[in-house]
Write a protein that holds these residues in place. Structure first.
Motif, short mmCIF file in Angstrom:
data_model
loop_
_atom_site.label_atom_id
_atom_site.label_comp_id
_atom_site.label_asym_id
_atom_site.label_seq_id
_atom_site.Cartn_x
_atom_site.Cartn_y
_atom_site.Cartn_z
N ASP A 187 0.81 -1.22 0.00
CA ASP A 187 0.00 0.00 0.00
C ASP A 187 0.84 1.28 0.00
O ASP A 187 0.33 2.38 0.24
N LYS A 207 -15.45 5.20 7.66
CA LYS A 207 -15.70 4.03 6.82
C LYS A 207 -17.20 3.73 6.77
O LYS A 207 -17.68 2.73 7.27
N SER A 223 -6.81 0.56 0.24
CA SER A 223 -6.06 -0.31 1.14
C SER A 223 -6.51 -0.16 2.59
O SER A 223 -6.21 -1.00 3.43
N GLN A 224 -7.25 0.90 2.89
CA GLN A 224 -7.80 1.09 4.23
C GLN A 224 -9.26 0.70 4.31
O GLN A 224 -9.75 0.29 5.36
N LYS A 280 -0.75 5.13 0.12
CA LYS A 280 -0.52 5.98 1.28
C LYS A 280 0.13 7.30 0.87
O LYS A 280 -0.25 8.38 1.36
N HIS A 335 -11.01 -6.61 10.45
CA HIS A 335 -9.86 -6.29 9.61
C HIS A 335 -9.56 -7.50 8.73
O HIS A 335 -9.54 -8.63 9.22
N CYS A 352 -4.34 -4.66 15.03
CA CYS A 352 -5.22 -3.56 14.59
C CYS A 352 -6.53 -3.57 15.36
O CYS A 352 -7.02 -2.52 15.80
N ASN A 390 -8.92 -3.94 1.97
CA ASN A 390 -7.53 -4.34 1.63
C ASN A 390 -7.48 -5.80 1.18
O ASN A 390 -6.81 -6.64 1.79
#
Length: 690
Positions: free
Chosen positions: A170, A256, A193-194, A174, A494, A523, A197
């Protein structure tokens, strides 16, 4: 301390309050222009009803349709997209699927209503290579700055970034995000990617585009609601239910919002499951019928089902976000009945909503709706709707059905009203079968649970149409979705792609997958730490998403505790074969099996709504509950003088024989001739054939 669940629907906003004084229910009309107004007003009103101070509220769990409505109405943000050079048209091409294989007349939503217009999809030089994620071509940062200048000129407020193979590396996404924030500090930014992903470029691009499309308005609503709650002197923590049935923070959902696209319907399924367990029932067909739509789900063995990624579509767009397996159709109390240009008799999906609402509301609506049909048939008493809080005008219902349906078809108003009910019931029955029979479940082994304000009117008819075992009506049908909001746990998910052939994988390959699991677990731990959840209350579930080699989509199976080893990988493979056989009716036990994605679900248990057992009913409960009787028309066209009973006066074990109509503030239950209703220990009603 008190807790509130508040669910916003197309017609009403439903609230449930749990405190030391008991459990209280309330409804207020939804405020379509700004849902937060009805939410805050309803919170103040239910606190007054319960006689508690608003300062006593500890937490507010909220189910919202704001993101869903944006996708339905196609009124999201103007989005700019940065993508890999040569791939700007992936969002247009999609998977080359035709919605209807043998028809020339169909709509392709991702083309007719694109989430990002082609002129706003800007190609950027830079390339990541599979399978290692190495950088072949460096990122051209000047092109990104030029694209930002173009976006500023076009007054674009939301930007998404989707580069090829960013799920492997990523780095480029980023850096692109950093540049966008430098050039456009106030922009709403989404990185694939956030947001998603995982592998599959079209689905990943579509998901990040959807996040950018609904993000600005969703974030504005959530932040606005949070501020209004504070300004209203309510110190409670505000949480939002997600499409997967878990609850999350305002901040997490604002960043999100693809995770709350099915927020509203999720609460209903959770509430239904909770009440089914109390009634000792593990197999249920849930039918949540509100003013605008009907949400349908199948729960087998007391466990929620999560949709297969191939089915996670919202308004025709692919969205790689976990969702409870449910189907939504335009069938509710406000669904409008009409004759099409060919003279065909239709009901829905267009709805009268709450403004102007059905004709009988007297707010200017003049088209006939399902609610108007119930009024004409004498099932919904004009002076008792919402406990008399909203008097209805039966003459307006009669006029609307007569002018729009009965007279053009040359039939009586009663027959026209019966036709409206039969059509909407058959529309729902088709969807129930597609969510149960088509998935390998036999409705004869399931109880049908109708809820929502309009649900119990249709329960028996739907159960007969799909051959369900019996009907189970919740204690507060019109508030069930709000009750489900107080039966959900904190949950964060995740996911990452780790494509591994399990048959040939050595311990090094398995350790690579285990390493990804450890990263995702960290995470999830950070999410729970941010919610101030003590370490001993944090739980982590690891899911392996697997498929046969070359198969289009994957299925979920649990990952062994302690990670994958050479000794236990065969157990994981066998678990996948079993899951495939359950979903598809067959398995290929000698085929190659791939681990595709790993998913870590971080959860923390929340205190669930606890219903008290009802006092045992007395022999004269039915007599004491009697209110009055009126002539009522049932589905077979026969009219009966039918008693109205106050549900609040029926104790546990009380049996009511049809015909009868059981009234409560938030809903009405229809018990036709030949059926009986028995009050269960925790207040639900079980309807069976006599």
């Amino acid at each position: 301390m008190a807790r509130i669940g508040v669910d916003v629907g197309g017609t009403n906003t439903d609230l449930v309050l749990e405190c030391s004084k008991g459990t209280f229910f309330h409804k207020v009309p939804s405020t379509i222009t700004d849902q937060s107004i009805a939410v805050v007003d309803g919170i103040h009103q239910i606190c007054d009803i319960a006689g508690i101070a608003k300062e006593d509220i500890e937490v507010i769990n909220h189910g919202t349709t704001v993101a869903t409505n944006i996708t339905i109405e196609h009124n999201g943000a103007e989005v700019g997209m940065l993508t890999s050079r040569g791939f700007r048209d992936i969002l247009h091409i999609g998977r080359h699927k035709r919605p209807h294989n043998f028809s020339l007349h169909f709509d392709v939503p991702w083309q007719s209503h694109p989430l990002v217009k082609r002129r706003n999809r800007i190609p950027i030089t830079g390339r990541i290579l599979p399978p290692t994620g190495e950088v072949e071509t460096p990122l051209n940062e000047d092109e990104i700055r030029e694209a930002c200048a173009l976006f500023r000129k076009r007054d674009i407020k939301s930007v998404c970034v989707g580069f090829m193979f960013s799920f492997l590396n990523d780095e480029h996404e980023k850096r692109a995000g950093e540049i966008v924030q430098e050039e456009m500090p106030d922009v709403y930014l989404s990185l694939s990617s956030q947001v998603a992903n995982v592998i599959r470029e079209y689905e990943r691009f579509s998901t990040v585009a959807m996040n950018a499309f609904v993000g600005p308005q969703s974030a504005l609503y959530l932040r606005n609601l949070e501020q209004k709650v504070r300004d209203g002197g309510i110190p409670a923590k505000l949480r939002v239910i997600q499409s997967n049935g878990g609850i999350s923070t305002i901040d997490g959902c604002a960043k999100k919002p693809v995770g709350i696209l099915m927020s509203g319907p999720a609460g209903g399924v959770l509430g239904a499951l909770s009440e089914a367990r109390l009634a000792g029932t593990t197999n249920i067909l849930t039918v949540d019928i509100g003013g605008t739509s009907a949400d349908i789900s199948t729960i087998a063995g007391g466990e929620l089902r999560i949709k297969n990624p191939r089915d996670t579509l919202v308004s025709g767009h692919a969205v790689m976000a976990p969702m409870i397996d449910l189907e939504t159709i335009g069938a509710g109390g406000g669904s409008i009945a009409f004759l099409d240009e060919a003279g065909g008799f239709n009901v829905g999906p267009r709805s009268a909503g709450s403004e102007p609402g059905p004709s009988c509301y007297g707010r200017g609506g003049c088209e006939p709706t399902v609610t108007d049909a119930q009024v004409v048939l004498g099932r919904m008493d004009a002076d008792k709707f919402l406990g008399g809080d909203l008097p209805l005008d039966s003459a307006l219902s009669h006029k609307a059905i007569k002018e729009h349906i009965a007279d053009p078809l040359g039939i009586s108003v009663t027959d026209a009203a019966l036709g409206i009910i039969k059509i909407v019931n058959n529309n729902m029955a088709l969807t129930i079968r597609s969510n149960s029979v088509a998935r390998g479940y036999d409705p004869r082994e399931f109880s049908l649970m109708p809820f929502g304000g309009a649900g119990p009117f249709h329960g028996v008819a739907l159960a007969e149409l799909v051959s369900a075992r019996d009907i189970l009506v919740p204690i507060a049908p019109g508030i069930t979705a709000a009750m489900g909001l107080l039966g959900s746990d904190l949950q964060y998910e995740h996911t990452r792609s780790v494509i591994t052939n399990l048959f040939t994988a050595d311990q090094a390959a398995l350790d690579k997958a285990n390493g990804v699991v450890a990263e995702l677990t960290d995470c999830g731990r950070l999410d729970l730490d941010a919610d101030e959840i003590p370490e001993d209350l944090q739980n982590f579930e690891v899911i392996a998403e697997m498929r046969y080699h070359g198969q289009g989509f994957e299925l979920r199976v649990p990952m062994p505790k302690g990670g994958l080893t050479l000794d236990n990988k065969a157990d994981v493979i066998n678990a996948f074969h079993a899951a495939h056989k359950q979903d598809y009716g067959y398995s290929f036990d000698d085929a190659l099996v791939e681990l595709y994605n790993v998913r870590v679900i971080a959860t923390a248990k929340a205190r669930h709504l606890e219903l008290a057992k009802l006092p045992k009913g007395a022999s004269n409960d039915v007599e004491n509950a009697f209110m009055y009787e009126r002539l009522t028309v049932f589905d077979d066209g026969q009219s009966h003088v039918t008693p109205r009973l106050d549900r609040g006066k029926l104790g546990a074990g009380t049996r009511v024989e049809g015909p009868a109509i059981i009234i409560q503030h938030n809903s009405t239950t229809l018990v036709p001739p030949g059926y009986s209703a028995v009050v269960q220990d925790y207040g639900s009603l079980r309807l069976t054939k006599i």
